[in-house]
Every structure is written in C-alpha cells, then in structure tokens.
Design a protein around this motif. Sequence first.
Motif, PDB file in Angstrom:
ATOM      1  N   ARG A  72      -0.586  22.977 -36.284  1.00  0.00           N
ATOM      2  CA  ARG A  72      -0.291  23.948 -35.231  1.00  0.00           C
ATOM      3  C   ARG A  72       0.893  24.758 -35.751  1.00  0.00           C
ATOM      4  O   ARG A  72       2.020  24.301 -35.689  1.00  0.00           O
ATOM      5  N   THR A 126     -12.808  21.123 -30.293  1.00  0.00           N
ATOM      6  CA  THR A 126     -11.796  20.341 -29.576  1.00  0.00           C
ATOM      7  C   THR A 126     -12.527  19.279 -28.761  1.00  0.00           C
ATOM      8  O   THR A 126     -13.611  19.536 -28.248  1.00  0.00           O
ATOM      9  N   ASP A 128     -11.590  18.325 -25.965  1.00  0.00           N
ATOM     10  CA  ASP A 128     -11.305  18.539 -24.536  1.00  0.00           C
ATOM     11  C   ASP A 128     -12.426  19.265 -23.767  1.00  0.00           C
ATOM     12  O   ASP A 128     -12.471  19.201 -22.539  1.00  0.00           O
ATOM     13  N   MET A 170      -7.801  11.327 -22.947  1.00  0.00           N
ATOM     14  CA  MET A 170      -7.285  12.665 -23.287  1.00  0.00           C
ATOM     15  C   MET A 170      -8.054  13.759 -22.557  1.00  0.00           C
ATOM     16  O   MET A 170      -8.939  13.484 -21.755  1.00  0.00           O
ATOM     17  N   GLY A 171      -7.728  14.984 -22.848  1.00  0.00           N
ATOM     18  CA  GLY A 171      -8.400  16.130 -22.226  1.00  0.00           C
ATOM     19  C   GLY A 171      -7.434  17.250 -21.900  1.00  0.00           C
ATOM     20  O   GLY A 171      -7.819  18.257 -21.343  1.00  0.00           O
ATOM     21  N   ARG A 172      -6.178  17.026 -22.221  1.00  0.00           N
ATOM     22  CA  ARG A 172      -5.113  17.984 -21.893  1.00  0.00           C
ATOM     23  C   ARG A 172      -5.152  18.319 -20.403  1.00  0.00           C
ATOM     24  O   ARG A 172      -5.027  17.410 -19.592  1.00  0.00           O
ATOM     25  N   GLU A 223      -5.456  12.478 -18.698  1.00  0.00           N
ATOM     26  CA  GLU A 223      -4.018  12.601 -18.986  1.00  0.00           C
ATOM     27  C   GLU A 223      -3.371  13.741 -18.195  1.00  0.00           C
ATOM     28  O   GLU A 223      -2.185  13.696 -17.904  1.00  0.00           O
ATOM     29  N   HIS A 254      -5.118   8.611 -29.528  1.00  0.00           N
ATOM     30  CA  HIS A 254      -5.743   9.417 -30.584  1.00  0.00           C
ATOM     31  C   HIS A 254      -7.009   8.815 -31.182  1.00  0.00           C
ATOM     32  O   HIS A 254      -7.712   9.509 -31.942  1.00  0.00           O
ATOM     33  N   ARG A 257      -9.930  11.002 -30.949  1.00  0.00           N
ATOM     34  CA  ARG A 257     -10.120  12.185 -31.798  1.00  0.00           C
ATOM     35  C   ARG A 257     -10.811  11.847 -33.121  1.00  0.00           C
ATOM     36  O   ARG A 257     -11.189  12.760 -33.864  1.00  0.00           O
TER      37      ARG A 257
END
Length: 324
Positions: A72, A126, A128, A170-172, A223, A254, A257
Amino acid sequence: IKKIGVLTSGGDSPGMNAAIRSVVRTCAFHNVECIGIYRGYQGMIEGDFKELGPRSVNNIVNKGGTVLKSARSKEFMTVEGRQKAHKHLTDYNIDALVVIGGDGTFTGAEIFNNEFGFPVMGIPGTIDNDIFGTSHTLGYDTALNTVVEAIDKIRDTASSHNRLFFVEVMGRDAGHIALNAGIGAGAEEILIPEEDLGLDRLLESLQKSKASGKSSSIVVIAEGDKIGKNVFELKDYVEANLPEYDVRVSVLGHMQRGGSPSCFDRVLASRLGVKAVESLLEGKSNFMVGLLCDKVNLTPLEQAIKGSSEIDMELLRVSDIMST
Ligand code: F6P
C-alpha cells in the motif's frame, strides 16, 4: 498498444496469481509484451519491473498470495510519487496498465489516468467483495470456503464443551464474508455492519437458542460491525448477562487471505484477465472488469470506487430461519 504493465496492490487475495497469469498469457496471445511491476505502485515508482512471458507464469494458477508482491504505497498518493512512476512507465515504453486490487488500487489508477491520460484497466481483487460492478471479487469465494472450514472446526470443540463462540471475520466495512460464511457454517447469529442487531436482541436470541436445546452456539461477527463493542468486550458482556454461557473468542485474521484459490476464483481470474487486456487493446480505458449475472462486463472505475456492493438483506432472514 504494444506493451502492458501488470501489478497487484493493496491486501492480497487468492486468485491474484491466476489473474496475473491470465493477463500475461492474453498479452502473449495477442503479441503484446507484458511487464510485471513488483510491489504495486511502490514498484512503479522505483522502476521494479520484469518482462513476463507465458512461461514465467507456469504453475501459479493454484497459488495463493501474489508472485508480484503487493504494497500500500503512501508515496503514490503524492504528485511527485506519481510523476516518478509515470517516468518509469514511459522509459520502459509501457503503453497501458492492468491493476489488480481493491478500491484503494482503483482510486490510485483513476487519479493516474486523470493526471497523465494513461490507459488503465482494473481487475477486482480483494476478499472483502466490497466493489460495485461485480458480484464477486477475486479471493472472496476462497475466503468464504476458508472461513466455513475454520468454523466447522470450531463447531466441533464448541459442541464438545457446550460453549458459545464469537468468531470474528474480515471484510473491512462490509459484511459479505460474515453473512455468507455464517449461513454456510450454520451460525446462530451473524453481526454485520449493514444491520445493527443491537445488544438486547443478541441476548434474547442467545437465550432462545439455549432454551431450544442447542448444545453449542456460533456467533459470526464482521470486523466492521457497529454493535458498539469489540469481540472481546462482547464476550464479557454476554458472560455478565447470561452466566449460563461459557464463551470463547476466535479471531480468524489473515489466514482468511491465504490459501490455494477455489476453482471459482481461478476461472473468474482467467476470464477477467482476458477481458482486461482485450478491452485495453480495443482502446478502452478507466474501467473495471467484473462479473454480473455470470457475464463479464465493464464498469467505469469511478463508479466501482464510489458505489458499494449491496448486501442481500434476504440472506439475514434466511439466517434467522436456519437458526430456529
Ligand atoms: O481488504 C482486505 C483486508 O484483509 C480486510 O478484510 C482487512 O480489514 C484488511 O485487509 C487488513 O489489512 P492488513 O493486511 O493491512 O492488516
């Protein structure tokens, strides 16, 4: 267009390698050169490039992660960073870019396109699934299977000890993973940011579940959920209010992922890579390739970034009925 650059950026996701392979081989099929750019936009700024031919991507269709690495890049958010990146692209005679990633990646690509008129095409990668213009992002299906497998295992121990587990996924800011994996794994409750269940209803539901004779309970919590307590505070709250429950927490993290991509993600990656390269060769730019109603289509990058992929609220009702 004679030379196309490809990069992966942001959080990695299973299927990214299959997409790189597809981009490289579609370029070769059309006699276009392909350059792999390492570490996303950071590698573009530093000129970390490597020529990729069809044999450079042997045996990666089944591999998790990304062979091009990901980052990033903060520097790419500055004009100076983007100018350096643009200079490297022109020095290498790269005519167009395929970027594989999520909304941060697409935002970078759109700005870059606006500033330099540089042709770009996005592939959604992603876990997500939070991108508008595609029913599935690369890695989402694999992550669902990973989560379901993990919860199945947690269920074994939960039911041996008559315990309640809070499983954080996860999933933002999105609840796609929680909702779908929750239904797939038979969760008693699913907490997602798109719907505030509220603490009272959660307690009520857990009481009902106990009274109905269930020996174990799984609550899947996204999350990004907005119930107002993190998963550990929630455990304390439930134990304080429902002493009959022995509660444990499992944050999957993680591991969601990683892993070998599912067949669905591999096929999706192959289809999207072909469409991305061929769209650039047709002169199109500033789009994301995606899947809608099982057809590959194009969505303007701007819409893909600004829109959000909607949660199917009917799924919450299905989950309620299933936990009867
Ligand atoms: O966007 C993918 C994702 O895994 C999110 O689900 C999560 O919130 C975030 O990335 C974690 O980011 P990092 O790997 O930087 O900790």
